[in-house]
Scaffold this motif. Structure first.
Motif, PDB file in Angstrom:
ATOM      1  N   LYS A 748      28.422 -16.569   3.491  1.00  0.00           N
ATOM      2  CA  LYS A 748      29.771 -16.185   3.896  1.00  0.00           C
ATOM      3  C   LYS A 748      29.777 -14.734   4.372  1.00  0.00           C
ATOM      4  O   LYS A 748      28.841 -13.978   4.101  1.00  0.00           O
ATOM      5  CB  LYS A 748      30.737 -16.363   2.720  1.00  0.00           C
ATOM      6  CG  LYS A 748      30.887 -17.795   2.239  1.00  0.00           C
ATOM      7  CD  LYS A 748      31.882 -17.891   1.089  1.00  0.00           C
ATOM      8  CE  LYS A 748      31.996 -19.330   0.593  1.00  0.00           C
ATOM      9  NZ  LYS A 748      32.499 -20.230   1.660  1.00  0.00           N
ATOM     10  N   PRO A 749      30.838 -14.322   5.084  1.00  0.00           N
ATOM     11  CA  PRO A 749      30.940 -12.914   5.483  1.00  0.00           C
ATOM     12  C   PRO A 749      30.793 -11.987   4.280  1.00  0.00           C
ATOM     13  O   PRO A 749      31.291 -12.287   3.190  1.00  0.00           O
ATOM     14  CB  PRO A 749      32.339 -12.823   6.090  1.00  0.00           C
ATOM     15  CG  PRO A 749      32.610 -14.199   6.600  1.00  0.00           C
ATOM     16  CD  PRO A 749      31.961 -15.128   5.610  1.00  0.00           C
ATOM     17  N   TYR A 750      30.085 -10.894   4.460  1.00  0.00           N
ATOM     18  CA  TYR A 750      29.797  -9.866   3.453  1.00  0.00           C
ATOM     19  C   TYR A 750      28.705 -10.274   2.458  1.00  0.00           C
ATOM     20  O   TYR A 750      28.257  -9.438   1.676  1.00  0.00           O
ATOM     21  CB  TYR A 750      31.039  -9.469   2.633  1.00  0.00           C
ATOM     22  CG  TYR A 750      32.244  -9.072   3.424  1.00  0.00           C
ATOM     23  CD1 TYR A 750      32.226  -7.964   4.267  1.00  0.00           C
ATOM     24  CD2 TYR A 750      33.424  -9.796   3.326  1.00  0.00           C
ATOM     25  CE1 TYR A 750      33.342  -7.597   4.989  1.00  0.00           C
ATOM     26  CE2 TYR A 750      34.556  -9.434   4.044  1.00  0.00           C
ATOM     27  CZ  TYR A 750      34.507  -8.334   4.876  1.00  0.00           C
ATOM     28  OH  TYR A 750      35.618  -7.971   5.584  1.00  0.00           O
ATOM     29  N   GLU A 751      28.275 -11.510   2.475  1.00  0.00           N
ATOM     30  CA  GLU A 751      27.336 -11.928   1.436  1.00  0.00           C
ATOM     31  C   GLU A 751      25.912 -11.466   1.744  1.00  0.00           C
ATOM     32  O   GLU A 751      25.503 -11.346   2.900  1.00  0.00           O
ATOM     33  CB  GLU A 751      27.373 -13.442   1.254  1.00  0.00           C
ATOM     34  CG  GLU A 751      28.617 -13.910   0.519  1.00  0.00           C
ATOM     35  CD  GLU A 751      28.568 -15.366   0.124  1.00  0.00           C
ATOM     36  OE1 GLU A 751      29.340 -15.752  -0.786  1.00  0.00           O
ATOM     37  OE2 GLU A 751      27.782 -16.136   0.717  1.00  0.00           O
ATOM     38  N   VAL A 752      25.173 -11.237   0.652  1.00  0.00           N
ATOM     39  CA  VAL A 752      23.771 -10.828   0.712  1.00  0.00           C
ATOM     40  C   VAL A 752      22.927 -11.945   0.117  1.00  0.00           C
ATOM     41  O   VAL A 752      23.254 -12.485  -0.944  1.00  0.00           O
ATOM     42  CB  VAL A 752      23.537  -9.526  -0.084  1.00  0.00           C
ATOM     43  CG1 VAL A 752      22.054  -9.171  -0.126  1.00  0.00           C
ATOM     44  CG2 VAL A 752      24.342  -8.378   0.517  1.00  0.00           C
ATOM     45  N   LEU A 753      21.846 -12.284   0.794  1.00  0.00           N
ATOM     46  CA  LEU A 753      20.890 -13.258   0.275  1.00  0.00           C
ATOM     47  C   LEU A 753      19.558 -12.544   0.082  1.00  0.00           C
ATOM     48  O   LEU A 753      19.010 -11.964   1.021  1.00  0.00           O
ATOM     49  CB  LEU A 753      20.738 -14.419   1.260  1.00  0.00           C
ATOM     50  CG  LEU A 753      19.973 -15.658   0.772  1.00  0.00           C
ATOM     51  CD1 LEU A 753      20.711 -16.315  -0.395  1.00  0.00           C
ATOM     52  CD2 LEU A 753      19.801 -16.654   1.915  1.00  0.00           C
ATOM     53  N   PHE A 754      19.058 -12.581  -1.150  1.00  0.00           N
ATOM     54  CA  PHE A 754      17.795 -11.914  -1.489  1.00  0.00           C
ATOM     55  C   PHE A 754      16.890 -12.976  -2.088  1.00  0.00           C
ATOM     56  O   PHE A 754      17.111 -13.439  -3.210  1.00  0.00           O
ATOM     57  CB  PHE A 754      18.069 -10.782  -2.480  1.00  0.00           C
ATOM     58  CG  PHE A 754      16.870  -9.941  -2.818  1.00  0.00           C
ATOM     59  CD1 PHE A 754      16.031  -9.453  -1.831  1.00  0.00           C
ATOM     60  CD2 PHE A 754      16.590  -9.622  -4.139  1.00  0.00           C
ATOM     61  CE1 PHE A 754      14.931  -8.663  -2.143  1.00  0.00           C
ATOM     62  CE2 PHE A 754      15.502  -8.830  -4.468  1.00  0.00           C
ATOM     63  CZ  PHE A 754      14.669  -8.350  -3.464  1.00  0.00           C
ATOM     64  N   ILE A 755      15.893 -13.413  -1.334  1.00  0.00           N
ATOM     65  CA  ILE A 755      15.151 -14.622  -1.689  1.00  0.00           C
ATOM     66  C   ILE A 755      13.645 -14.420  -1.559  1.00  0.00           C
ATOM     67  O   ILE A 755      13.171 -13.585  -0.785  1.00  0.00           O
ATOM     68  CB  ILE A 755      15.588 -15.814  -0.806  1.00  0.00           C
ATOM     69  CG1 ILE A 755      15.467 -15.461   0.683  1.00  0.00           C
ATOM     70  CG2 ILE A 755      17.004 -16.233  -1.146  1.00  0.00           C
ATOM     71  CD1 ILE A 755      15.837 -16.598   1.629  1.00  0.00           C
ATOM     72  N   GLU A 756      12.911 -15.227  -2.340  1.00  0.00           N
ATOM     73  CA  GLU A 756      11.452 -15.203  -2.303  1.00  0.00           C
ATOM     74  C   GLU A 756      10.931 -16.586  -1.958  1.00  0.00           C
ATOM     75  O   GLU A 756      11.405 -17.605  -2.476  1.00  0.00           O
ATOM     76  CB  GLU A 756      10.880 -14.768  -3.656  1.00  0.00           C
ATOM     77  CG  GLU A 756       9.354 -14.743  -3.682  1.00  0.00           C
ATOM     78  CD  GLU A 756       8.793 -14.413  -5.056  1.00  0.00           C
ATOM     79  OE1 GLU A 756       7.549 -14.424  -5.198  1.00  0.00           O
ATOM     80  OE2 GLU A 756       9.589 -14.162  -5.985  1.00  0.00           O
ATOM     81  N   GLU A 757       9.945 -16.608  -1.102  1.00  0.00           N
ATOM     82  CA  GLU A 757       9.302 -17.850  -0.691  1.00  0.00           C
ATOM     83  C   GLU A 757       8.652 -18.529  -1.900  1.00  0.00           C
ATOM     84  O   GLU A 757       7.992 -17.875  -2.712  1.00  0.00           O
ATOM     85  CB  GLU A 757       8.255 -17.506   0.368  1.00  0.00           C
ATOM     86  CG  GLU A 757       7.462 -18.653   0.915  1.00  0.00           C
ATOM     87  CD  GLU A 757       6.405 -18.177   1.896  1.00  0.00           C
ATOM     88  OE1 GLU A 757       5.887 -19.015   2.640  1.00  0.00           O
ATOM     89  OE2 GLU A 757       6.106 -16.957   1.907  1.00  0.00           O
ATOM     90  N   LEU A 758       8.848 -19.827  -2.036  1.00  0.00           N
ATOM     91  CA  LEU A 758       8.215 -20.594  -3.109  1.00  0.00           C
ATOM     92  C   LEU A 758       6.883 -21.134  -2.590  1.00  0.00           C
ATOM     93  O   LEU A 758       6.797 -22.211  -2.009  1.00  0.00           O
ATOM     94  CB  LEU A 758       9.122 -21.740  -3.558  1.00  0.00           C
ATOM     95  CG  LEU A 758      10.374 -21.333  -4.339  1.00  0.00           C
ATOM     96  CD1 LEU A 758      11.260 -22.544  -4.599  1.00  0.00           C
ATOM     97  CD2 LEU A 758       9.995 -20.674  -5.658  1.00  0.00           C
TER      98      LEU A 758
END
Length: 760
Positions: A748-758
């Motif tokens: 969504k607007p303003y959202e941050v996604l911080f992810i690591e590859e599995l």
């Protein structure tokens, strides 16, 4: 019943209802605090650190106190709301609604925190331990702040009271203010109170020295003449920097204070040489120029000498300026330059001189400080908008002043909204204005990549023309997360005007209404974001250290002469900033100072005018095998309109394109040929709409890719990730909560996604 009696009854009825609501919502909030305290005990039994939950309680308790004060001070808050353009017509209503808004916001905060705590207890999400740095044990290591050999990020607020509770949860920055007005006598004796505080010292926490230029001593007029404080660098320098008395006065101040400050913790983050420096002298027809100030005879004498050295004869100057002066002494009659003259030789000479004299002033200041503190670090609280918005004539050469500094100082802003009557230039395409933050920090990192970035007055939350009481807290994370990805290490956010009892300190003025001290969830989310940044500080630091293979060329000459130059430059920057590739800048000095192997290509776009020195630096880069992609109209003339020789490809590669899209395409193709594009590719909305997610990717110690993604757009975005080589979809886990994410997550607007590859 008479009207007067009716209105009295009505008012008492409203007050009674309001009182009932406040008692009810405050009671609910306190009940939820009790509930959260029980959950904290449960978390601790499971050996899950609960500092976030403690922070929520501290925020709630503080703002319940503020809400009660606001309820008793409707009139004062009304006056503050009147000062904000978007609230001036509804100021009374805003003030009346404020206490209950704060209480309801506290309840939302507690509900959200309770929900997370319950998920942790159930095992549905996980939490790695928090890293809460001890401010007295901070070490500067190049461009990192370390605590126990681990990178950390520091945050506090301007003017926040130093109570134990506020320091524990909202920052412990140390600082010491010095200014010329502290000199009691013309012999350089200090005010006794200031001297006592210097001798006693302050806390052992990391901090900085704030050098204020707002006031001059009472004796200054007698010693230096009446003109000293008649000429200013508005708004925060209240005297003439070219008056010889200014140097004498500052020399005395530093001699009296710096020996006591040297080697103390409150100099660890440097000496801030000036607060938002600006020396604007130009006119704009009959329109007002923001904080314009005249210049003195000392400045005019310097300018005449500067012109004589540059142009040698008055005849040459007349030819360039299209004037008919008989002597250099008549130059004063040509000033101030008017904005309508931008692009002329006269404009260029004045603005270039203005920058050089200001840089010379700060060079003097630093050298005087170093007499008494040889290891002193300098920085300036420069507004990046001077660079990103191409301020016509501020006297501030941000590159030169950053080269002078040991800390990359700034007070960068981003823009949640605008309180100005006219709409912003970003509102049609984006949820928030990110231009100043992203371009400004990439420029700083390009100039001095090995220094920490200290935003000593962050306007990422609010500013003179940015205010919204009902701000979405997700924006806070988006802005501060982005700033740290771009290189931010330490921050002092503007601002905390409340005293411990909730009352307002003097001079809160236009900065208070609708800002963070009325926003419990905004205030909490900022600290919550800092907590998460410190949990994953090694990954965030890896993003900060990324090589910037693409460099956008920046010419001071074109910036001075062309009002639209930075808009064109932003167009190029914007076109590349959604490709997952770190961007940087190249200038004459960056090419000369920084190893050219730090990048693959320099892009030159809409840069018609450069100096011969700028051109020669580009030729040097080509001679040493560099690659340049330029458009057909750049590098044609110098600042005075004289034709320049064309670049020679030499041992490098020189590509000429016709359009911005062609420049972008050739650039990405070049990186693809060198296998330098990100290993991961993000597809937004199946590629059917313009890209709105700014992202970066690194590889961690396990060999897994880690992505940071921020949606700066106005609508939800569906994301798909695939390996660029194999074209296969990739599975990820969300790092903050340590849970797998589904394929095709929606951001969504303003959202941050911080992810690591599995993978590993």
């Amino acid at each position: 019943m008479g009207k007067s009696v009716f209105y009295v009854i009505l008012i008492f009825s409203i007050l009674f209802v309001s009182s009932g609501q406040s008692q009810s919502s405050e009671k609910i909030a306190n009940q939820k605090i009790k509930e959260l305290k029980k959950l904290i005990q449960a978390l601790e039994k499971l050996n899950i650190e609960a500092f976030k939950e403690e922070l929520a309680i501290a925020t709630a308790e503080e703002f319940l106190k503020y809400a009660n004060w606001d309820e008793k001070n409707i009139k004062e808050n009304t006056e503050h709301f009147k000062q904000i353009n978007i609230y001036k017509d509804s100021a009374l209503v805003m003030a009346q609604k404020l206490p209950e808004f704060e209480r309801n916001d506290i309840i939302k905060l507690l509900d959200e925190t309770i929900e997370v705590a319950e998920l942790l207890i159930s095992g549905k999400i996980k939490r790695t331990p928090y890293v809460r740095p001890d401010w007295s044990q901070i070490v500067i290591d190049g461009n990192r702040l370390l605590y126990r050999n681990k990178p950390v990020f520091l945050h506090d607020y301007t003017w926040k009271p130093s109570t134990p509770k506020l320091s524990k949860y909202f920052g412990g920055l140390n600082n010491f203010l010095i200014n010329p007005n502290q000199l009691k006598t013309k012999n350089g004796d200090l005010n006794s109170n200031v001297l006592q505080r210097l001798k006693e010292g302050s806390s052992n926490n990391a901090g900085f020295v704030f050098i204020s230029h707002k006031d001059t001593p009472q004796w200054a007029e007698e010693v230096y003449g009446t003109e000293l404080d008649k000429i200013m660098g508005k708004p925060f320098t209240s005297y003439d920097i070219d008056n010889p008395g200014a140097r004498d006065m500052l020399s005395k101040l530093f001699k009296a204070t710096v020996p006591y400050l040297a080697d103390k913790k409150h100099t660890q983050l440097g000496y801030m040489l000036a607060n938002e420096p600006r020396w604007a002298n130009y006119s704009n027809g009959n329109k007002n120029v923001w904080f314009r100030a005249d210049v003195s005879k000392y400045t005019l004498d310097k300018f005449e000498t500067w012109l004589h050295k540059r142009h040698e004869t008055i005849e040459k100057l007349n030819l360039l300026w299209e004037t008919n002066m008989s002597d250099f002494n008549e130059v004063a009659l040509q000033l101030p330059v008017d904005l309508s003259e931008r692009g002329t030789a006269k404009w260029y000479d004045w603005t270039t001189f203005n920058q050089e004299r200001v840089t010379e002033w700060f060079t003097f200041m630093k050298s005087e400080i170093r007499k008494y503190d040889p290891q002193a670090k300098a920085h300036l609280k420069v507004m990046p908008s001077i660079f990103t918005d191409n301020d016509p004539d501020s006297g501030v050469d941000w590159e030169a002043l950053t080269e002078l500094s040991e800390i990359n100082g700034n007070d960068a802003a981003s823009h949640y909204n605008t309180t100005k009557p006219n709409s912003s230039d970003w509102d049609d395409n984006y949820a928030w204005g990110w231009r100043e933050l992203f371009m400004g920090y990439d420029f700083l990192k390009s100039i001095q990549p090995n220094q920490i970035n200290f935003n000593s007055e962050s306007h990422l939350l609010s500013g003179s023309h940015v205010r919204d009481l009902y701000m979405n807290p997700k924006y806070v994370r988006a802005a501060y997360w982005s700033a740290h990805i771009l290189g931010l290490n330490a921050t002092q956010t503007w601002f905390w005007p409340r005293r411990p009892d909730g009352s307002l300190r003097p001079n809160s003025e236009k900065g208070y209404a609708g800002s963070n001290n009325q926003q419990p969830r905004v205030t909490f989310e900022l600290e919550n974001t800092i907590l998460d940044l410190n949990r994953f500080s090694e990954e965030i630091t890896a993003f900060q250290q990324q090589r910037k293979p693409i460099r956008l060329y920046y010419s001071k000459t074109s910036a001075s002469q062309n009002a639209d130059y930075m808009n064109k430059t932003f167009g190029l920057y914007e076109s590349l900033n959604f490709e997952g590739i770190p961007l940087g800048f190249a200038t004459e000095n960056i090419i000369k100072r920084i190893d050219n192997k730090e990048w693959e290509v320099i892009l030159i776009y809409e840069t018609q005018q450069v100096t011969i020195d700028e051109l020669q630096a580009l030729q040097y880069y080509l001679d040493n095998g560099g690659t340049i992609i330029t458009d057909e109209i750049s590098l044609k003339t110098d600042a005075y309109g004289a034709s320049l020789p064309a670049l020679d490809q030499s041992k490098g590669k020189l590509l000429v394109v016709s359009t911005l899209q062609e420049m972008k395409g050739r650039t990405l193709s070049l990186l693809q040929e060198k296998e330098l594009l990100p290993a991961i590719e993000i597809i937004e909305n199946d590629g059917e709409s313009a890209k709105k997610c700014i992202w970066r990717v690194i590889e961690n110690d396990k060999g897994n890719h880690v992505l940071s993604v921020v949606n700066v757009g106005k609508h939800d975005v569906t994301l798909n990730f695939r390996n660029r080589k194999t074209n296969r979809a990739i599975a990820f886990k969300e790092l903050i909560s340590d849970i797998p994410i589904k394929f095709g997550p929606v951001l969504k607007p303003y959202e941050v996604l911080f992810i690591e590859e599995l993978k590993n």
